[in-house]
Design an enzyme around this catalytic site. Structure first.
Site, PDB file in Angstrom:
ATOM      1  N   CYS A 119     -32.560  15.225   3.336  1.00 52.74           N
ATOM      2  CA  CYS A 119     -33.434  14.479   4.245  1.00 52.74           C
ATOM      3  C   CYS A 119     -33.869  13.135   3.679  1.00 52.74           C
ATOM      4  O   CYS A 119     -34.370  12.284   4.413  1.00 52.74           O
ATOM      5  CB  CYS A 119     -34.657  15.321   4.607  1.00 52.74           C
ATOM      6  SG  CYS A 119     -34.247  16.910   5.363  1.00 52.74           S
ATOM      7  N   HIS A 252     -39.741  10.480   7.199  1.00 50.10           N
ATOM      8  CA  HIS A 252     -38.805  11.521   7.610  1.00 50.10           C
ATOM      9  C   HIS A 252     -39.518  12.452   8.581  1.00 50.10           C
ATOM     10  O   HIS A 252     -40.634  12.906   8.328  1.00 50.10           O
ATOM     11  CB  HIS A 252     -38.318  12.283   6.381  1.00 50.10           C
ATOM     12  CG  HIS A 252     -37.650  13.572   6.688  1.00 50.10           C
ATOM     13  ND1 HIS A 252     -36.630  13.678   7.610  1.00 50.10           N
ATOM     14  CD2 HIS A 252     -37.867  14.829   6.220  1.00 50.10           C
ATOM     15  CE1 HIS A 252     -36.251  14.935   7.684  1.00 50.10           C
ATOM     16  NE2 HIS A 252     -36.984  15.653   6.845  1.00 50.10           N
ATOM     17  N   ASN A 282     -36.228  17.926  13.362  1.00 50.55           N
ATOM     18  CA  ASN A 282     -35.864  17.395  12.058  1.00 50.55           C
ATOM     19  C   ASN A 282     -34.359  17.156  12.037  1.00 50.55           C
ATOM     20  O   ASN A 282     -33.577  18.102  12.012  1.00 50.55           O
ATOM     21  CB  ASN A 282     -36.267  18.396  10.970  1.00 50.55           C
ATOM     22  CG  ASN A 282     -35.958  17.919   9.567  1.00 50.55           C
ATOM     23  OD1 ASN A 282     -35.250  16.951   9.373  1.00 50.55           O
ATOM     24  ND2 ASN A 282     -36.496  18.630   8.583  1.00 50.55           N
TER      25      ASN A 282
END
Length: 325
Positions: A119, A252, A282
């Protein structure tokens, strides 16, 4: 050598299939797993995500995002001399998704490679591209985050399968004498490999280990909140700036509670945080460039704004970039 590098265009792409929490709850119920829209929203802030169709790979999502970014920058694909793709869900074991993307863009000759920092991948990739441009290794780069995380989710685990989605975001990064990337800060701590991982591999034509995502949510949350605050302060200090100079925090997009906690620690108002996790879930390495492109195209982010990008992911990796847009 250029004084700095500058983002000249942004782009993004989401698969057509939008999966709401209600859709997911219905599908999980058929597997005997109980969840609900209210349960997911309360814990994550996520209301929907997008899943790629069968046969659609990370390079396909990346291609669409890159075309939008190139158009925004007023550039052709053959003017790009560096391609970096951040992904944890590559098309193949090898070659790189970047090489496959390069072929789909119809260009050849320039360096093309993947970055794997989960990520944090886009922040890592942007930092690498910035360094190569500043040292004369390239003048114009495509920096991409692209993921098809739906392929590695365990739909028998409601604590993880509700979190992730597919998508891609891209930027064109160019050598410039105008204000641009001011500072970056990257870190990793391999001692925490086990709290977020896909512990499988391919050997002898078989999958060894478990090819599906595993996460210790509480451990990830605790570690993420601390390191994101630290790395944000470190990159601000490196650039000689303060939190009050930041116009937009683009974190993020993992969990709304982590994002709000980071903003609160930096004393940034919630309305200065770009939030897309509610609609995208996500999307790992794609989440920051996706959110950036959304905010650029809806007019929130304007030329001259100071942006703080930060991410944290499996590895355990984390990093931040401060830039004048």
């Amino acid at each position: 050598m250029p004084r700095t590098t500058r983002i000249t265009g942004t782009g993004s792409h989401l698969p057509a299939r939008r999966v709401t929490n209600a859709d997911l709850a219905h599908d999980l119920a058929s597997r005997g797993i109980e969840t609900s829209d209210a349960w997911i929203v309360e814990r994550t802030g996520i209301r929907a995500r997008h899943f790629a169709a069968d046969g659609v790979n990370a390079s396909d999502l990346a291609l669409a995002a890159c075309r939008h970014a190139l158009e925004a920058a007023g550039r052709r694909a053959d003017e790009i001399d560096l391609i970096i793709v951040a992904t944890s869900t590559p098309d193949m074991v090898f070659p790189s998704t970047a090489a496959i993307l390069q072929a789909k863009l119809g260009v050849a000759g320039c360096p093309a490679f993947d970055v794997q920092a989960v990520c944090s991948g886009f922040v890592y990739a942007l930092t690498v591209a910035d360094a190569l441009i500043r040292t004369g290794g390239a003048r114009r780069a495509l920096v991409v985050g692209a993921e098809v995380f739906s392929r590695i989710l365990d739909f028998d685990d409601r604590t993880t399968c509700v979190l992730f989605g597919d998508g891609a975001g891209a930027v064109v990064l160019e050598a410039s004498d105008e204000p641009g990337l001011l500072a970056s800060e990257l870190h990793a701590d391999g001692r925490h490999v086990g709290i977020l991982c896909v512990p499988g591999t391919v050997a002898g034509g078989r999958t060894l280990g478990d090819p599906l995502l595993k996460m210790d949510g509480q451990a990830v949350f605790k570690l993420a909140v601390g390191v994101l605050d630290e790395v944000a302060r470190a990159v601000l200090a490196k650039a000689g700036r303060e939190a009050g100079d930041v116009d937009w925090l683009i974190p993020h997009q993992a969990n709304i509670r982590i994002m709000h906690s980071t903003a609160k620690r930096l004393k940034l108002a919630p309305e200065r945080v770009v939030v897309t996790v509610d609609e995208h879930g996500n999307t790992s390495a794609a989440s920051i460039p996706l959110a950036l492109d959304v905010a650029v195209r809806d007019g929130r982010i304007r030329r001259g704004d100071t942006l703080l990008l930060e991410g944290v992911g499996g590895g355990f990796t984390w990093g931040a970039v401060l830039l004048d847009f």
